[in-house]
Design a protein around this motif. Sequence first.
Motif, short mmCIF file in Angstrom:
data_model
loop_
_atom_site.label_atom_id
_atom_site.label_comp_id
_atom_site.label_asym_id
_atom_site.label_seq_id
_atom_site.Cartn_x
_atom_site.Cartn_y
_atom_site.Cartn_z
N TYR A 30 -37.07 2.17 -9.20
CA TYR A 30 -36.68 1.56 -7.92
C TYR A 30 -37.57 0.38 -7.56
CZ TYR A 30 -40.38 4.81 -6.75
OH TYR A 30 -41.55 5.50 -6.75
N SER A 122 -47.95 8.79 -5.03
CA SER A 122 -46.51 8.78 -5.26
C SER A 122 -46.15 9.78 -6.33
CB SER A 122 -46.05 7.38 -5.67
OG SER A 122 -46.30 6.48 -4.62
N MET A 193 -35.28 1.62 -0.39
CA MET A 193 -35.12 0.39 0.40
C MET A 193 -34.61 -0.76 -0.47
SD MET A 193 -38.46 0.14 2.76
CE MET A 193 -39.57 1.32 2.05
N1 SAM Z 1 -48.40 1.81 -7.06
C1 SAM Z 1 -48.66 2.55 -5.87
C2 SAM Z 1 -47.72 3.70 -5.71
O1 SAM Z 1 -46.72 3.76 -6.43
O2 SAM Z 1 -47.99 4.55 -4.86
C3 SAM Z 1 -48.65 1.70 -4.62
C4 SAM Z 1 -47.60 0.62 -4.49
S1 SAM Z 1 -45.95 1.22 -4.34
C5 SAM Z 1 -45.03 -0.30 -4.22
C6 SAM Z 1 -46.01 1.90 -2.71
C7 SAM Z 1 -44.88 2.81 -2.34
O3 SAM Z 1 -43.68 2.06 -2.26
C8 SAM Z 1 -44.64 3.94 -3.31
O4 SAM Z 1 -44.69 5.19 -2.65
C9 SAM Z 1 -43.26 3.65 -3.83
O5 SAM Z 1 -42.59 4.85 -4.12
C10 SAM Z 1 -42.63 2.88 -2.70
N2 SAM Z 1 -41.51 2.04 -3.10
C11 SAM Z 1 -41.47 1.08 -4.05
N3 SAM Z 1 -40.24 0.52 -4.11
C12 SAM Z 1 -39.48 1.14 -3.17
C13 SAM Z 1 -38.13 1.00 -2.73
N4 SAM Z 1 -37.30 0.11 -3.27
N5 SAM Z 1 -37.71 1.83 -1.74
C14 SAM Z 1 -38.55 2.73 -1.17
N6 SAM Z 1 -39.83 2.89 -1.53
C15 SAM Z 1 -40.29 2.11 -2.52
#
Ligand code: SAM
Length: 334
Positions: A30, A122, A193
């Motif tokens: 995602y 996560s 999202m």
């Molecule tokens: N790499 C770390 C991690 O995965 O926890 C931190 C950055 S990550 C972008 C932060 C959070 O954003 C994570 O919990 C991930 O699941 C969530 N995330 C990323 N893309 C997303 C999306 N399209 N919709 C919802 N949550 C999203």
Amino acid sequence: MSKVLVDRFNRVHDYLRISVTDRCNLRCVYCMPEEGMTFEPEEKLLRFDEIAEVVRVLAGYGVRKLRLTGGEPLVRKNLVELVRMLSAIPGIEDIALTTNGVFFAAKADAFKEAGLTRINISLDSLRADRFSLITRGGDIRRVLDSVAAAQRVGLDPIKLNVVLMKGINDDEIEDFLQLTLSGRVQVRFIEYMPIGHDDDGWKTKYVPLSAVLERCERMGWHVQPHGEVYGNGPSKNYRIEGAPGSFGLIHPVSDHFCETCNRLRLTADGNIKPCLYWSDEFNVRKYIGDDEALAKLFFRALDVKPQNHEMAQALLGASQSHVPTMRRMSQIGG
Ligand code: SAM
Ligand code: SF4
């Protein structure tokens, strides 16, 4: 200039989310494509001393809470050092980390000692094979080791982030809820999202979070609102009667939480983003070293902060009042 970071809608901002890198060791379905990601060259990233300068000025205007995120924050070298620098800034009370958990276990003691106060890990599936598919190669054992290490060093309560996806992990809602019955963990279910995606794949996998409460009802679990967990974030918190742990529902799409938004974001390449979803950005780099100019920039960012993000319109295919960002979550700092 006001001494607090208040915007046109009277929202006071005391929280900064800092993306320390747009890189990641995983490729969650995602979040990033399997191949073809391009990343910022290292020299374009803010250095730790620059990040600390931005935080020092923001702390003078009431910012108290920080979250380090990314990309995967632990792929940035010496992240513990940044935590140490930030925790020494007067006014900063709380430093949290959002991580995929792959590299955290070995560094848990050092992070705690440097001043880390909270952690979100996560974890989108409790099944090793499925976890590997969702993350495109991640090893769940390393993540579970990090959860245990975070517990051991006293980062409490540990929050587990679960992005729900139809047909991919929505059959595990009950298993995740069971975790809250057996330990002091908070499971945070997050709606998928439409951020920075160049296709509409997310629409078919989107699960409204009412599914979680429906599952509790089907199981005969009595659910109570739960207000004790620290943080005035976007999560609506609940507890199954008698459970040591709790769960939160984060529904940015179906029920946005913009009225109480208290956050600014700093991207890895030095842009203040007043809203996760819209494209407005303000680069801090040339103002670092001039506290007044930097403060003015924060207020300019607040001036364009919209009342809400209108993600639901994207789901319906309806028109929106601003331009959505083309950046991915990993670039903005999710
Ligand atoms: N790499 C770390 C991690 O995965 O926890 C931190 C950055 S990550 C972008 C932060 C959070 O954003 C994570 O919990 C991930 O699941 C969530 N995330 C990323 N893309 C997303 C999306 N399209 N919709 C919802 N949550 C999203
Ligand atoms: Fe990496 Fe986190 Fe994005 Fe997964 S969600 S690809 S771990 S940045």
